[in-house]
Write an enzyme that holds these catalytic residues in place. Structure first.
Site, PDB file in Angstrom:
ATOM      1  N   TYR A   1      30.256  37.595  -6.665  1.00  0.00           N
ATOM      2  CA  TYR A   1      31.237  38.480  -7.282  1.00  0.00           C
ATOM      3  C   TYR A   1      32.643  37.907  -7.135  1.00  0.00           C
ATOM      4  CZ  TYR A   1      33.055  42.925  -9.005  1.00  0.00           C
ATOM      5  OH  TYR A   1      33.670  43.893  -9.763  1.00  0.00           O
TER       6      TYR A   1
ATOM      7  N   MET B   1      25.249  39.696 -18.654  1.00  0.00           N
ATOM      8  CA  MET B   1      23.857  39.944 -18.303  1.00  0.00           C
ATOM      9  C   MET B   1      22.950  38.766 -18.645  1.00  0.00           C
ATOM     10  SD  MET B   1      23.339  43.929 -19.380  1.00  0.00           S
ATOM     11  CE  MET B   1      24.222  45.242 -18.529  1.00  0.00           C
TER      12      MET B   1
END
Length: 326
Positions: free
Chosen positions: A53, A241
């Site tokens: 992240y 995604m």
């Protein structure tokens, strides 16, 4: 009390997190002791566990970027909240715990009549959806918008918020089995992605301009959205995604003046004024309390079963959110 904790990061998120015993001191001046009522497991939480992240806390750390709680006790000099009040926990404060100490000034009082499970998801996905429809381009009721990953958590909120704002939303999913779930949210137009997507979108709109494309997939899916929007329109990407970089055709970027930009709600939180944050979150909380805005919950877990909860959240093709209910 118990809390989730991880001391290292690794490719399998449930392998690095565990439930540990902990103790808290009494709240000091300006602080509140809060019992956590519910906290969701988001993709951003999993990416922090795997180290992928954009923001990684120092280790060891307690995960959890959002949640809702009830005030148990107050330290001196606290005036904005009271004991027994339901409050939104500060973003990124490590909410996967049974109790926590928080700066009282950072707690946002919430409607006590609302479902705490729904309120626990207030910080990340609903503001992302709200801001994607309010701050990227100027949209008026009746305007056309298209989104992919419509069966995702943000996608579900986009369906509901678009309806609330009177927008015409075309929803794109990556598999036929996801169509029904999106329609259950009230979506009128749901399409399975494919090379002929622009043709099918044009049939739905009758050739009217699609003002905004909202992309959570990246790769070739970004380019297909760019083919669907009108001249001078914007495609905004907020996720990847597919794991691939966004593709964009020079024919769209140069000759049709399609703009490609990104959005990250964490950056918005860093730049927005406190009053603006209260305004946006307060509006969303009202929609949740009225039942106009909600997300499907697949399962709830206690902190003691954190490994199972994280594994469930990381599994593909879930039918709703995984929540921790300490």
């Amino acid at each position: 009390m118990k809390r989730a904790q991880y001391a290292e990061r690794g490719p399998v998120p449930q392998d690095v997190v565990e439930a540990v015993d902990a103790e808290l001191p009494p709240p000091g001046p300006g602080q509140a002791l809060v019992a956590v009522l519910a906290a969701p497991i988001n993709p951003s939480d999993l990416l922090q566990l795997t180290g992928q992240y954009g923001i990684l806390p120092p280790l060891p750390a307690t995960p959890g970027n959002e949640g809702v709680g009830r005030v148990l006790a107050l330290g001196p000099h606290v005036e904005n909240v009271h004991v027994g009040q339901v409050v939104l926990l500060p973003a990124g404060s490590g909410t996967w715990t049974t109790q926590m100490i928080a700066d009282a000034a950072s707690l946002l009082p919430l409607p006590s009549e609302a479902d705490p499970r729904q309120l626990s998801m207030l910080t990340v996905n609903p503001p992302t959806a709200w801001l994607l429809l309010t701050e990227i381009v100027d949209l008026e009721p009746g305007d056309w918008v298209i989104q992919n990953a419509a069966n995702s958590a943000v996608g579900g909120y986009l369906v509901q918020i678009a309806k609330h704002r009177g927008l015409k939303l075309i929803n794109v999913v990556r598999r036929e089995s996801a169509v029904a779930a999106v329609k259950e949210l009230g979506a009128e137009y749901v399409l399975v992605d494919g090379e002929d997507l622009p043709r099918r979108v044009k049939e739905i709109t009758g050739g009217a301009k699609v003002a905004l494309g909202i992309d959570a997939v990246g790769g070739a899916a970004t380019e297909r959205l760019a083919h669907c929007v009108g001249r001078g329109a914007t495609v905004v990407n907020y996720g990847a995604m597919s794991g691939e970089a966004c593709h964009a055709s020079p024919a769209d970027i140069i000759f049709r003046d399609v703009r490609l930009r990104g959005f990250w709600v964490s950056a918005w939180y860093g730049a927005a004024t406190p009053q603006r944050k209260i305004e946006v979150l307060g509006k969303i909380a009202q929609l949740i309390a009225s039942g106009e805005l909600s997300a499907k919950v697949q399962a709830t877990y206690p902190i003691e079963r954190i490994k199972e909860a994280v594994a469930a959240a990381a599994a593909g093709e879930r039918d709703g959110k995984i929540l921790l209910v300490p």
